[in-house]
Design an enzyme around this catalytic site. Structure first.
Site, mmCIF file in Angstrom:
data_model
loop_
_atom_site.group_PDB
_atom_site.id
_atom_site.type_symbol
_atom_site.label_atom_id
_atom_site.label_comp_id
_atom_site.label_asym_id
_atom_site.label_seq_id
_atom_site.Cartn_x
_atom_site.Cartn_y
_atom_site.Cartn_z
ATOM 1 N N GLY A 1 48.951 95.039 5.314
ATOM 2 C CA GLY A 1 50.377 95.251 5.544
ATOM 3 C C GLY A 1 50.790 94.818 6.934
ATOM 4 O O GLY A 1 50.290 93.824 7.452
ATOM 5 N N SER A 2 51.701 95.570 7.521
ATOM 6 C CA SER A 2 52.285 95.142 8.801
ATOM 7 C C SER A 2 51.505 95.686 9.996
ATOM 8 O O SER A 2 50.802 96.691 9.902
ATOM 9 C CB SER A 2 53.729 95.639 8.886
ATOM 10 O OG SER A 2 53.730 97.024 9.149
ATOM 11 N N THR A 3 51.697 94.993 11.111
ATOM 12 C CA THR A 3 51.039 95.382 12.355
ATOM 13 C C THR A 3 51.437 96.798 12.764
ATOM 14 O O THR A 3 50.596 97.593 13.183
ATOM 15 C CB THR A 3 51.430 94.369 13.449
ATOM 16 O OG1 THR A 3 50.989 93.077 13.049
ATOM 17 C CG2 THR A 3 50.775 94.715 14.774
ATOM 18 N N GLY A 4 52.723 97.122 12.630
ATOM 19 C CA GLY A 4 53.215 98.440 13.019
ATOM 20 C C GLY A 4 52.509 99.555 12.260
ATOM 21 O O GLY A 4 52.005 100.519 12.845
ATOM 22 N N VAL A 5 52.449 99.424 10.946
ATOM 23 C CA VAL A 5 51.794 100.460 10.143
ATOM 24 C C VAL A 5 50.287 100.414 10.346
ATOM 25 O O VAL A 5 49.603 101.440 10.272
ATOM 26 C CB VAL A 5 52.166 100.314 8.650
ATOM 27 C CG1 VAL A 5 51.470 101.387 7.816
ATOM 28 C CG2 VAL A 5 53.672 100.429 8.479
ATOM 29 N N GLY A 6 49.754 99.225 10.650
ATOM 30 C CA GLY A 6 48.326 99.098 10.953
ATOM 31 C C GLY A 6 47.913 100.048 12.071
ATOM 32 O O GLY A 6 46.879 100.708 11.999
ATOM 33 N N GLU B 1 44.220 94.260 7.456
ATOM 34 C CA GLU B 1 44.659 92.898 7.137
ATOM 35 C C GLU B 1 46.155 92.834 7.424
ATOM 36 O O GLU B 1 46.963 93.270 6.607
ATOM 37 C CB GLU B 1 44.376 92.601 5.668
ATOM 38 C CG GLU B 1 42.902 92.732 5.283
ATOM 39 C CD GLU B 1 42.131 91.441 5.532
ATOM 40 O OE1 GLU B 1 42.716 90.359 5.391
ATOM 41 O OE2 GLU B 1 40.942 91.530 5.891
ATOM 42 N N CYS C 1 51.068 86.423 3.356
ATOM 43 C CA CYS C 1 50.582 86.659 4.718
ATOM 44 C C CYS C 1 50.008 85.405 5.358
ATOM 45 O O CYS C 1 50.059 85.231 6.570
ATOM 46 C CB CYS C 1 49.537 87.773 4.790
ATOM 47 S SG CYS C 1 49.158 88.583 3.243
#
Lengths: 453, 485
Positions: A188-193, A210, A244
């Site tokens: 998913g996204s960097t923020g949620v990562g 990822e 992605c």
């Protein structure tokens, strides 16, 4: 105890029962998964069509086939990968057995995403099952049809306690992340990562993240632009840009910009016809929020092609922007939509500089007939992976692990790497109880003087 | 702190750590440092842990030299691109995995083996082409100060910096952005390090601890077993992450084990252990008091003597230990060896599995089937059968924990890999576009059928077979495009 807690505890108890240890069991489960895909292909395609306007061909070619490949490959290689791996010994350890013993980690959490909702949830699962773990799946709620379908059919083909599906939104995901797992793979996204890694840290759970980024695509002056542009158009506009590993933006010399635009247009018309809205093969944006976001990126830009959208059907036309300013909003976030900005650079060096000033992307693309150009681009940049003279395809090769670096992620999977990611590789040194004489030197008391060495 | 990290990052950005010759020179300089300043290094370790020169050399310095030599020998091989196996569609392309540096690595050292646990990771990080910030443990202050003095004298001063300080400085340091963090220490701080790393999405290698169990089977040579256990347990006064923490055995063996361990202790340290130059001391008062409290209410079979002034704790064995008592609730990290009686190997396995996964697992038995069964039935970072500690010494074996005992691993090639980004590269040409026709829209049922045919073919018919298949694919594409299907 909450319902989610119960599900996770049940999976853990099922893992502790030991039934995932025999390879035979794992192969049976993988075969079950393969049967699921073959028997329920129509349902899967239906769900993907409802979520993302995919059809039987795009669904198969872009998602399903890779999972089938992974399953076949995993089943074939499992005995080899699960076996103890002998390691090189030293003179001191010649009498010993030294090997790496692969074992399951325990309960793995896989948090899926919505753009390839089947592949990005199930392909990691294949590796986790093969490695002998219990697996808790949390599909993305944004691709809700696929999420519901998975919850309905997985229990019909797989062990119900070991591989539960938990659905829900942010609240449920937050609750799942409070539980203890032995590995978490998040796409998913960097923020949620960051949020996932933070939650994992509380339990010292290792993570594979990822994530994403802006994948640059450098096009050299000297290359065959017809072919380059066709390949770029294919990778960029598949799934309406929601990939992605899609080429996010193009870097090229100003002298070839208009040619690139023309050839991209030509390929797009070949692929989707004059009006992509009428093409069965052209996807839709997942929801209104992302639709608004992508349309917003067009503000103030020079639109060379496309630029229209229809909020009701969440359709955005294949769009090309020219002379894009690297400071503008479309160049500040991952586009994740069918909008292709072209940023002009005057040299390979300038392109490299622009790329290295930004966060490390998931993928890097370079088109050139000149091997030196390609090698220089690779040597002076970093990214999760690279394809030269094409886009996306490096992620379809089993032997090339798929993952990011820096903001685009950590860890990787696919093929053998999946098996390793979801295993604990345990170092084992087994010695005989003999030969005590040879060990005398290590025991105190130490020699009176330090020996010369 | 921020400026320090920026300086190091700028040095990495200059690109000078990329050429292998540069990395090799740094490693050679490190080796020169270890060889030329050996006396200073041994003295610092000695001051921190009351360790004899011989022990400091054989426990720490030797491993460092071995690792440098290995890295120098293997660097060209490990840093080279590794060709990857291709599939039908990429058969004629170049596919490989290219290791590259991550950028700026942070290594947080520990105090129990203050030299090797800081320098061995450093060797791997340098070899992989990174810039490195080293934060030695402040608890082993002599070694920390020495490293800050020596490293800049031998290594590139901008690429490899030493930052010293306590909790405050470490917290400041952890706010900065790194490209990898390797931390050696305890589980609680491991969580803090990972949380700090999460803010920057920094991957971590955490070398933590746990209670490493040691099962002694009825069917084994107790003389040998007990000597080896005593050696690994009491070295460094028990302050070893992979020391056998406690013994599990059948009740009937307990007395024999106590006797033989006691004999081994006498062999090693003499009648008066306190006077042996080979027996270390507890690192500080806090740990001394902590270990002291673990003895409360326990049956001491031998040992138990303590001297706070010198932080001396005698080699001590406890018997009939109750699993619910304090000594069985935390990693001992001291010279106390509890024996917990269990009925048999199965009960031992159950006991171990009820607890957090330890860093190491030890089992002593003549019966190799039993050893395999116990390995299969448990989990731990690593295992040594019929000895202790030694799996740490073989650099082809990755050294690391699992679960609460850690994540990631290093040593030898595993160090190099840990501190590298393994970047997959697929180099195609702009020719052979025919082979791609199947993938482009507009779709058709025949495209799906052809795709099913080609993509799921088993690719073990050799190169000629693959070539034939590709040609067939091109033919199919041409036919489809030509409207024949």
């Amino acid at each position: 105890m909450s319902a989610i807690s119960e599900v996770v505890q049940r999976a853990r108890a099922a893992f502790n029962s030991g039934r995932t240890r025999p390879l035979q069991f794992r192969v049976q489960q993988l075969e079950g998964l393969r049967r699921l895909i073959r028997e329920r292909e129509k349902d899967l395609v239906g769900a993907l069509a409802a979520d993302l306007h995919k059809n039987e061909w795009t669904a198969y070619y872009e998602e399903i086939v890779y999972v089938l490949e992974e399953i076949d490959y995993m089943i074939r290689k499992l005995p080899e990968w699960a076996a103890d791996e002998p390691v090189e010994k030293t003179p001191h350890t010649q009498q010993d057995e030294a090997y790496i013993h692969s074992e399951p980690l325990g309960v793995v959490l896989i948090i899926g995403t919505w753009n390839y909702p089947f592949n990005l949830t199930i392909q990691p699962m294949v590796g986790a099952i093969a490695a002998g773990n219990a697996v808790v799946l949390k599909p993305s709620e944004l691709s809700e049809n696929t999420a519901s379908l998975l919850a309905a059919i997985l229990p019909q083909y797989l062990d119900q306690d070991l591989y539960p599906v938990i659905n829900g939104g942010v609240a449920e995901t937050t609750e799942v992340l409070k539980e203890r797992f032995d590995h978490i793979l998040y796409t998913g996204s960097t923020g949620v990562g960051r949020v996932v890694m933070m939650a994992a840290a509380k339990h010292l759970t290792p993570v594979t993240l990822e994530l994403g980024g802006k994948n640059p695509c450098y096009v050299d002056k000297d290359c065959d632009l017809d072919i380059a542009c066709r390949r770029i158009a294919w990778g960029k506009f598949m799934n309406s840009g929601q990939t992605c590993a899609a080429p996010d933006y193009i870097l090229c010399d100003p002298s070839i910009q208009s040619q690139i635009v023309e050839k991209l247009k030509k390929s797009l018309k070949e692929f989707y016809g004059e009006d992509a809205k009428k093409s069965r093969d052209y996807g839709r944006i997942i929801n209104s929020q992302h639709f608004q976001r992508v349309m917003g990126l067009l503000e103030g830009q020079k639109v060379a092609y496309g630029g229209t959208g229809d909020a009701a059907t969440r359709y955005i036309a294949p769009t090309i922007l020219t002379d894009v300013d690297p400071q503008s909003p479309v160049m500040q976030e991952e586009v994740f939509g069918p909008v292709l900005p072209i940023v002009c650079v005057r040299s390979l060096e300038e392109a490299i500089q622009l790329i290295t000033q930004r966060e490390k992307p998931l993928a890097l693309y370079v088109f050139s007939p000149n091997d030196k150009v390609i090698k220089k681009m690779i040597a002076e940049t970093s990214s999760g992976g690279v394809t030269a003279n094409d886009v996306v395809v490096h992620i379809t090769v089993h032997s090339l692990p798929y993952g990011g670096v820096g903001d685009s992620g950590m860890g990787s999977y696919h093929g053998r790497k999946s098996f390793e990611t979801f295993s604990h590789r345990r170092s084992c040194l087994v010695r005989p109880l003999l030969n005590e004489e040879t060990l005398r030197a290590r025991y105190p008391p130490s020699p009176a003087k330090m020996p010369r060495h | 702190m921020e400026r320090e990290v920026q300086r190091v990052r700028a040095a990495f950005g200059s690109g000078r750590s990329r050429p292998l010759t540069f990395r090799r020179r740094q490693l050679e300089a490190l080796r020169a440092m270890v060889q030329e300043r050996e006396k200073d290094i041994l003295a610092a370790i000695g001051a921190d842990l009351s360790k004899s020169e011989f022990n400091a050399y054989s426990q720490e310095v030797i491993s460092v030299l071995g690792e440098i030599d290995l890295m120098l020998e293997k660097l060209p091989e490990w840093a080279a691109a590794k060709p990857a196996q291709r599939n039908l569609l990429t058969m004629l392309d170049e596919a490989y995995i290219q290791p590259e540096p991550l950028g700026v690595v942070l290594i947080i050292g520990a105090w129990n083996y203050p030299f090797v646990l800081t320098i061995q990771p450093l060797i791997g990080a340098i070899a992989a082409g990174n810039a490195v910030i080293i934060k030695p443990s402040e608890v082993s202050e002599n070694t920390a100060k020495l490293l800050a003095k020596l490293l800049p004298q031998y290594l590139d001063q901008d690429l490899y910096a030493v930052v010293n300080g306590g909790v405050e400085e470490t917290t400041e340091l952890l706010k900065q952005r790194f490209d990898h963090i390797l931390y050696t220490g305890n589980t609680a701080v491991g969580k803090i390090v990972m949380q700090a790393a999460a803010k920057h999405l920094t991957p971590v290698t955490l070398e933590l601890g746990g209670k490493s169990p040691c099962f002694v089977d009825r069917d084994c040579d107790l003389d040998v077993a007990c000597r080896r256990i005593a050696w690994g347990k009491f070295m460094n006064c028990g302050q070893t992450c992979i020391a056998p923490d406690y013994v599990l055995c059948e009740p009937s063996l307990q007395d024999q084990i106590v006797r033989k361990v006691q004999e081994a202790v006498k062999e090693f340290y003499g009648e008066n252990v306190k006077e042996s130059p080979d027996y270390e001391r507890i690192v500080n008062l806090r740990h001394f008091k902590r270990i002291q409290s673990l003895l409360e209410g326990q049956k001491i079979a031998f040992g138990g003597e303590m001297d706070e002034a010198t932080r001396y704790i005698a080699p001590t064995v406890l018997t009939d230990v109750d699993p619910d008592t304090k000594v069985m609730q935390e990693e001992i990290f001291g010279p106390i060896l509890p024996i917990v009686p269990v009925k048999n190997a199965d009960e031992a396995i159950q006991f171990i599995n009820e607890r957090e996964k330890p860093l190491a697992f030890y089992v002593f038995s003549h019966n190799s089937k039993l050893i395999k069964r116990m390995i299969d039935g448990t989990s731990s970072g690593g295992v040594t059968g019929n000895d202790v500690i030694m799996h740490f010494m073989l650099s082809s074996l990755p050294f690391g924990g699992v679960g609460s005992s850690g994540m990631g691993a290093y040593h030898g090639k595993h160090s190099f890999d840990t501190f590298s980004h393994q970047r997959p590269c697929l180099l195609k040409t702009l020719k052979r576009e025919g082979a791609n026709q199947l993938r482009y829209p507009p779709n058709s049922q025949s495209k799906v059928d052809w795709a099913k045919f080609f993509l799921l073919k088993q690719f073990n018919r050799g190169k000629l077979g693959l070539l034939l298949l590709t040609l067939l694919g091109v033919l199919a594409a041409v036919l489809i495009k030509g409207g024949y299907y």
